[in-house]
Design a protein around this motif. Structure first.
Motif, PDB file in Angstrom:
ATOM      1  N   GLY A  69       0.800  -1.224   0.000  1.00  0.00           N
ATOM      2  CA  GLY A  69       0.000   0.000   0.000  1.00  0.00           C
ATOM      3  C   GLY A  69       0.831   1.272   0.000  1.00  0.00           C
ATOM      4  N   ILE A  70       2.024   1.212  -0.585  1.00  0.00           N
ATOM      5  CA  ILE A  70       2.925   2.357  -0.618  1.00  0.00           C
ATOM      6  C   ILE A  70       2.982   2.889  -2.048  1.00  0.00           C
ATOM      7  N   LYS A  71       2.796   4.196  -2.190  1.00  0.00           N
ATOM      8  CA  LYS A  71       2.875   4.824  -3.519  1.00  0.00           C
ATOM      9  C   LYS A  71       4.351   5.017  -3.854  1.00  0.00           C
ATOM     10  N   ALA A  72       4.814   4.300  -4.872  1.00  0.00           N
ATOM     11  CA  ALA A  72       6.226   4.357  -5.255  1.00  0.00           C
ATOM     12  C   ALA A  72       6.417   5.152  -6.534  1.00  0.00           C
ATOM     13  N   GLU A  73       7.468   5.962  -6.551  1.00  0.00           N
ATOM     14  CA  GLU A  73       7.825   6.733  -7.736  1.00  0.00           C
ATOM     15  C   GLU A  73       9.237   6.325  -8.152  1.00  0.00           C
ATOM     16  N   PRO A  74       9.354   5.607  -9.271  1.00  0.00           N
ATOM     17  CA  PRO A  74      10.693   5.193  -9.714  1.00  0.00           C
ATOM     18  C   PRO A  74      11.406   6.286 -10.499  1.00  0.00           C
ATOM     19  N   TYR A  75      12.711   6.385 -10.286  1.00  0.00           N
ATOM     20  CA  TYR A  75      13.598   7.244 -11.063  1.00  0.00           C
ATOM     21  C   TYR A  75      14.624   6.329 -11.719  1.00  0.00           C
ATOM     22  N   TYR A  76      15.088   6.730 -12.905  1.00  0.00           N
ATOM     23  CA  TYR A  76      15.970   5.849 -13.655  1.00  0.00           C
ATOM     24  C   TYR A  76      17.201   6.581 -14.164  1.00  0.00           C
ATOM     25  N   PHE A  77      18.333   5.858 -14.176  1.00  0.00           N
ATOM     26  CA  PHE A  77      19.517   6.289 -14.901  1.00  0.00           C
ATOM     27  C   PHE A  77      19.580   5.432 -16.153  1.00  0.00           C
ATOM     28  N   ASP A  78      19.727   6.082 -17.294  1.00  0.00           N
ATOM     29  CA  ASP A  78      19.890   5.365 -18.549  1.00  0.00           C
ATOM     30  C   ASP A  78      21.051   6.025 -19.281  1.00  0.00           C
ATOM     31  N   PHE A  79      22.266   5.617 -18.933  1.00  0.00           N
ATOM     32  CA  PHE A  79      23.466   6.227 -19.490  1.00  0.00           C
ATOM     33  C   PHE A  79      24.027   5.422 -20.669  1.00  0.00           C
ATOM     34  N   ARG A  80      23.179   4.605 -21.286  1.00  0.00           N
ATOM     35  CA  ARG A  80      23.592   3.870 -22.475  1.00  0.00           C
ATOM     36  C   ARG A  80      23.782   4.850 -23.630  1.00  0.00           C
ATOM     37  N   LYS A  81      24.542   4.425 -24.601  1.00  0.00           N
ATOM     38  CA  LYS A  81      24.655   5.203 -25.825  1.00  0.00           C
ATOM     39  C   LYS A  81      23.405   4.905 -26.640  1.00  0.00           C
ATOM     40  N   ILE A  82      22.523   5.878 -26.740  1.00  0.00           N
ATOM     41  CA  ILE A  82      21.241   5.681 -27.411  1.00  0.00           C
ATOM     42  C   ILE A  82      21.300   6.295 -28.799  1.00  0.00           C
ATOM     43  N   GLU A  83      21.000   5.481 -29.783  1.00  0.00           N
ATOM     44  CA  GLU A  83      20.973   5.946 -31.168  1.00  0.00           C
ATOM     45  C   GLU A  83      19.697   6.743 -31.415  1.00  0.00           C
ATOM     46  N   LYS A  84      19.654   7.510 -32.496  1.00  0.00           N
ATOM     47  CA  LYS A  84      18.495   8.344 -32.810  1.00  0.00           C
ATOM     48  C   LYS A  84      17.206   7.539 -32.916  1.00  0.00           C
ATOM     49  N   GLU A  85      17.289   6.358 -33.522  1.00  0.00           N
ATOM     50  CA  GLU A  85      16.092   5.539 -33.736  1.00  0.00           C
ATOM     51  C   GLU A  85      15.663   4.793 -32.477  1.00  0.00           C
ATOM     52  N   GLU A  86      16.577   4.693 -31.523  1.00  0.00           N
ATOM     53  CA  GLU A  86      16.302   3.926 -30.311  1.00  0.00           C
ATOM     54  C   GLU A  86      15.426   4.728 -29.348  1.00  0.00           C
ATOM     55  N   MET A  87      14.581   4.015 -28.628  1.00  0.00           N
ATOM     56  CA  MET A  87      13.699   4.676 -27.659  1.00  0.00           C
ATOM     57  C   MET A  87      14.131   4.337 -26.241  1.00  0.00           C
ATOM     58  N   LEU A  88      13.791   5.214 -25.325  1.00  0.00           N
ATOM     59  CA  LEU A  88      14.040   4.942 -23.914  1.00  0.00           C
ATOM     60  C   LEU A  88      13.111   3.827 -23.443  1.00  0.00           C
ATOM     61  N   LEU A  89      13.558   3.111 -22.427  1.00  0.00           N
ATOM     62  CA  LEU A  89      12.744   2.039 -21.859  1.00  0.00           C
ATOM     63  C   LEU A  89      11.807   2.558 -20.776  1.00  0.00           C
ATOM     64  N   THR A  90      11.988   3.811 -20.400  1.00  0.00           N
ATOM     65  CA  THR A  90      11.253   4.391 -19.275  1.00  0.00           C
ATOM     66  C   THR A  90      10.768   5.795 -19.628  1.00  0.00           C
ATOM     67  N   SER A  91      10.000   6.402 -18.737  1.00  0.00           N
ATOM     68  CA  SER A  91       9.456   7.737 -18.953  1.00  0.00           C
ATOM     69  C   SER A  91      10.564   8.791 -18.967  1.00  0.00           C
ATOM     70  N   MET A  92      10.507   9.706 -19.894  1.00  0.00           N
ATOM     71  CA  MET A  92      11.493  10.783 -19.991  1.00  0.00           C
ATOM     72  C   MET A  92      11.472  11.681 -18.753  1.00  0.00           C
ATOM     73  N   LYS A  93      10.314  11.822 -18.159  1.00  0.00           N
ATOM     74  CA  LYS A  93      10.170  12.700 -16.991  1.00  0.00           C
ATOM     75  C   LYS A  93      10.995  12.212 -15.800  1.00  0.00           C
ATOM     76  N   THR A  94      11.096  10.900 -15.638  1.00  0.00           N
ATOM     77  CA  THR A  94      11.800  10.347 -14.484  1.00  0.00           C
ATOM     78  C   THR A  94      13.078   9.606 -14.858  1.00  0.00           C
ATOM     79  N   THR A  95      13.537   9.789 -16.090  1.00  0.00           N
ATOM     80  CA  THR A  95      14.761   9.131 -16.554  1.00  0.00           C
ATOM     81  C   THR A  95      15.834  10.171 -16.816  1.00  0.00           C
ATOM     82  N   TYR A  96      17.021   9.903 -16.331  1.00  0.00           N
ATOM     83  CA  TYR A  96      18.163  10.792 -16.528  1.00  0.00           C
ATOM     84  C   TYR A  96      19.108  10.115 -17.503  1.00  0.00           C
ATOM     85  N   ILE A  97      19.448  10.818 -18.573  1.00  0.00           N
ATOM     86  CA  ILE A  97      20.273  10.237 -19.623  1.00  0.00           C
ATOM     87  C   ILE A  97      21.634  10.925 -19.686  1.00  0.00           C
ATOM     88  N   ARG A  98      22.548  10.294 -20.380  1.00  0.00           N
ATOM     89  CA  ARG A  98      23.928  10.777 -20.473  1.00  0.00           C
ATOM     90  C   ARG A  98      24.009  12.216 -20.980  1.00  0.00           C
TER      91      ARG A  98
END
Length: 174
Positions: free
Chosen positions: A61-90
């Protein structure tokens, strides 16, 4: 050598500027209503761990808010696996490894969480900055370091095993 010294000075200033200044400490699980969890998309077994974390919080019964680090080298065509709002990229890191003020200030100004768990098993600067600045009254991490903001540090071979140890401890805290 000099560049590393300068980076460390800027990093120390950022940690002081954004650090959550309220007192933190152990809390019984029954008093936890909100939680923030930091996950690294690059960790092996990310998807099952993410689901395990969300399921565990939901079952308590706990409201959880996940935050993510996604420091992979992401190509233009590639999409993030998580929400942009809570994901921090390189691309959002500046020259000394800090998140931009536009990305860190909304976190700092956020209402405090009852619990913060970092499931990122490193002490790189982005982890230190987010762990220090995220407002939470009880902080748990997988990697201790000098000046760590954590009230509890758990050592485990993988983040999934670390989360299992953390939940066992949380359920025992009265």
């Amino acid at each position: 050598m000099i560049l590393e010294y300068i980076k460390n000075r800027f990093r120390a200033r950022a940690l002081r500027k954004y650090a959550y200044s309220e007192a933190t400490g152990l809390r019984p699980l029954r008093s936890v209503r909100t939680a923030a969890v930091l996950l690294d998309v690059q960790n092996q077994g990310f998807e099952p761990l993410k689901q395990q974390v969300l399921d565990w919080f939901k079952s308590h019964g706990i409201k959880a808010e996940p935050y993510y680090f996604d420091f992979r080298k992401i190509e233009k065509e590639e999409m993030l696996l998580t929400s942009m709002k809570t994901t921090y990229i390189r691309r959002e890191l500046n020259w000394y490894g800090s998140l931009s003020p536009e990305r860190i200030e909304p976190i700092v100004e956020n209402r405090p969480f009852d619990l913060f768990i970092s499931l990122v098993p490193d002490a790189e600067f982005p982890t230190k900055l987010l762990s220090s600045s995220l407002p939470a009254s009880f902080k748990v991490g997988l990697c201790g370091y000098e000046g760590a903001p954590y009230d509890l540090v758990v050592s485990a071979p993988t983040p999934a095993q670390g989360f299992g140890v953390i939940t066992d401890i949380l359920e025992k805290i009265q």
